[in-house]
Design an enzyme around this catalytic site. Structure first.
Site, PDB file in Angstrom:
ATOM      1  N   ASP A 135      17.749   8.318   1.407  1.00  0.00           N
ATOM      2  CA  ASP A 135      18.004   8.211  -0.040  1.00  0.00           C
ATOM      3  C   ASP A 135      19.481   8.381  -0.366  1.00  0.00           C
ATOM      4  O   ASP A 135      19.826   8.820  -1.464  1.00  0.00           O
ATOM      5  CB  ASP A 135      17.213   9.277  -0.819  1.00  0.00           C
ATOM      6  CG  ASP A 135      15.736   8.969  -0.880  1.00  0.00           C
ATOM      7  OD1 ASP A 135      15.350   7.851  -0.521  1.00  0.00           O
ATOM      8  OD2 ASP A 135      14.969   9.858  -1.274  1.00  0.00           O
ATOM      9  N   CYS A 192      -8.651  -2.305  -4.680  1.00  0.00           N
ATOM     10  CA  CYS A 192      -8.483  -0.997  -5.327  1.00  0.00           C
ATOM     11  C   CYS A 192      -7.294  -0.996  -6.288  1.00  0.00           C
ATOM     12  O   CYS A 192      -6.201  -1.458  -5.955  1.00  0.00           O
ATOM     13  CB  CYS A 192      -8.275   0.079  -4.268  1.00  0.00           C
ATOM     14  SG  CYS A 192      -8.016   1.747  -4.946  1.00  0.00           S
ATOM     15  N   CYS A 195      -4.516   3.621  -8.470  1.00  0.00           N
ATOM     16  CA  CYS A 195      -3.185   4.129  -8.819  1.00  0.00           C
ATOM     17  C   CYS A 195      -2.699   3.553 -10.142  1.00  0.00           C
ATOM     18  O   CYS A 195      -2.066   4.240 -10.943  1.00  0.00           O
ATOM     19  CB  CYS A 195      -2.182   3.848  -7.699  1.00  0.00           C
ATOM     20  SG  CYS A 195      -1.992   2.100  -7.271  1.00  0.00           S
ATOM     21  N   CYS A 199      -2.234   6.054 -13.786  1.00  0.00           N
ATOM     22  CA  CYS A 199      -0.873   6.438 -14.176  1.00  0.00           C
ATOM     23  C   CYS A 199      -0.876   6.922 -15.625  1.00  0.00           C
ATOM     24  O   CYS A 199      -1.279   6.180 -16.531  1.00  0.00           O
ATOM     25  CB  CYS A 199       0.082   5.253 -14.016  1.00  0.00           C
ATOM     26  SG  CYS A 199       1.779   5.630 -14.536  1.00  0.00           S
ATOM     27  N   ASP A 243       2.524  13.226  -9.204  1.00  0.00           N
ATOM     28  CA  ASP A 243       1.841  12.784  -7.992  1.00  0.00           C
ATOM     29  C   ASP A 243       0.559  12.012  -8.277  1.00  0.00           C
ATOM     30  O   ASP A 243      -0.194  11.694  -7.353  1.00  0.00           O
ATOM     31  CB  ASP A 243       1.481  14.001  -7.122  1.00  0.00           C
ATOM     32  CG  ASP A 243       2.703  14.723  -6.579  1.00  0.00           C
ATOM     33  OD1 ASP A 243       3.678  14.044  -6.242  1.00  0.00           O
ATOM     34  OD2 ASP A 243       2.682  15.965  -6.502  1.00  0.00           O
ATOM     35  N   CYS A 249      -5.385   7.931  -4.613  1.00  0.00           N
ATOM     36  CA  CYS A 249      -5.405   6.916  -3.547  1.00  0.00           C
ATOM     37  C   CYS A 249      -6.397   7.309  -2.445  1.00  0.00           C
ATOM     38  O   CYS A 249      -6.268   8.388  -1.851  1.00  0.00           O
ATOM     39  CB  CYS A 249      -4.010   6.757  -2.951  1.00  0.00           C
ATOM     40  SG  CYS A 249      -3.955   5.552  -1.600  1.00  0.00           S
TER      41      CYS A 249
END
Length: 374
Positions: A135, A192, A195, A199, A243, A249
């Site tokens: 990063d 699927c 996620c 959110c 998270d 998931c």
């Protein structure tokens, strides 16, 4: 040592250094350039100007480090034991901190281990030129990880592994030797969409595309301004990161707890009471957050996030007292404090003169304060 043997030995060394999986890929990311430019053009990066500043260098590792012909992509698991996801999110008097940030800052730790890996390779290869990144540079680490066989890009845009889910950090070692490459991972998400639908702010606007301006992780960590009102309630008690897309998931059912003790929950987060955390002055905050990724957001942003969480907590007089006592120290904080006081006042039931008096007092404070989005 020939290159095939070296590639296998690199993976052995990497595991000895604490990495759970390592793969090797070439540097051709040209197929991702158009999507990256479109994402930037639409402003999905928000105020993260550094993402646009380097242009297509993110997709061209050899421009980032001239001479690069291969990328060694490495994964290090971070899921702490006793993660307490549900209990922490459900108790809104407690602050929720993304599980990757409960322990020590991963940047230096992972980078140091990658550097050690480079040094081991250097002992075998004369003229090796390498550079580690975690990063710390404009590089498309997720497409590289998928190309190196570490996992596929999920619909939440994170890398997923069939055996380990997504609770891991990624790092890259750019090298100038033509190592044999691994087989890229293929998409296993199927139909699927857990996620996307889970959110809290609807930040995953398309499969694999996140509008950072709506993302709670971006809002609590990268964004230092006034958080739009539409996102404050959905933030709940999440004061640093989010998270949710990983929690739902199915592949994360298989994730293993990290053996890296530096990623385990630090003692200061054993009690994450909102009022307690907000009682830290700047000196205390900086001291307690030494070695933590959280330290970089600064004390004011830390308080801003906590005050929003207080607005989403059940009515408590100690929360109201904390909010009132923090007024007048910062215009940016006042905007969020007044909003939180308004939320607290709305939770007071009617029926008794004592309660009515408290409610009217809070309303007067809010009315006299700054406009909501000043």
């Amino acid at each position: 040592m020939n290159l095939d043997q070296l590639a296998e030995q690199i993976k052995v060394w990497a595991k000895e250094l604490g990495f759970q999986k390592v793969g090797i890929c070439d540097i051709d990311l040209s197929e991702h350039e158009a999507a990256l430019q479109d994402w930037l053009d639409k402003g999905y990066h928000g105020e993260m100007d550094w993402m646009a500043r380097h242009g297509m260098m993110r997709a061209r590792p050899d421009e980032l480090h001239p001479g690069t012909v291969r990328v060694i992509s490495a994964r290090m698991d971070y899921l702490p034991p006793e993660a307490q996801f549900a209990s922490n999110l459900n108790d809104t008097t407690q602050a929720y901190i993304s599980r990757y940030a409960l322990g020590r800052d991963y940047h230096k730790l992972v980078r140091n281990q990658l550097k050690k890996l480079g040094q081991k390779i250097e002992q075998e290869v004369e003229g090796l030129d390498y550079r580690p990144f975690v990063d710390s540079a404009p590089i498309l680490e997720r497409p590289l990880a998928q190309k190196a066989g570490l996992g596929w890009t999920g619909k939440h845009s994170l890398i997923l592994d069939k055996e380990s889910g997504s609770w891991f950090f990624l790092g890259e070692l750019l090298v100038n030797i033509p190592l044999p490459v691994d087989t890229p991972s293929v998409d296993e998400c199927g139909k699927c969409t857990a996620c996307i639908t889970s959110c809290p702010t609807g930040a995953i606007i398309e499969e694999g595309i996140v509008d950072a301006r709506k993302c709670i992780s971006y809002l609590t960590i990268e964004f230092d301004g006034i958080i739009p009102e539409e996102f404050r309630k959905p933030m709940g008690n999440r004061i640093y990161g989010c998270d949710d897309c990983q929690l739902v998931c199915p592949w994360n059912r298989h994730a293993e707890v990290s053996i890296q003790k530096d990623f385990h929950r630090r003692d200061d987060f054993q009690d994450s009471d909102l009022v307690q955390l907000a009682s830290w002055d700047e000196t205390t905050f900086l001291k307690k957050m030494e070695g933590s990724a959280i330290r970089r957001i600064g004390h004011q942003q830390w308080l801003r996030n906590l005050f929003i969480a207080m607005g989403n907590a059940p009515y408590q007089q100690r929360i109201v007292d904390t909010l009132e006592g923090s007024l007048g120290k910062s215009e940016l904080l006042d905007v969020h404090i007044l909003w939180a006081l308004e939320q607290q006042s709305q939770q007071l039931p009617t029926g008794t003169s004592k309660v009515a008096s408290k409610k009217q007092r809070l309303i007067r404070i809010v009315e006299k304060g700054l406009p909501r989005d000043a």
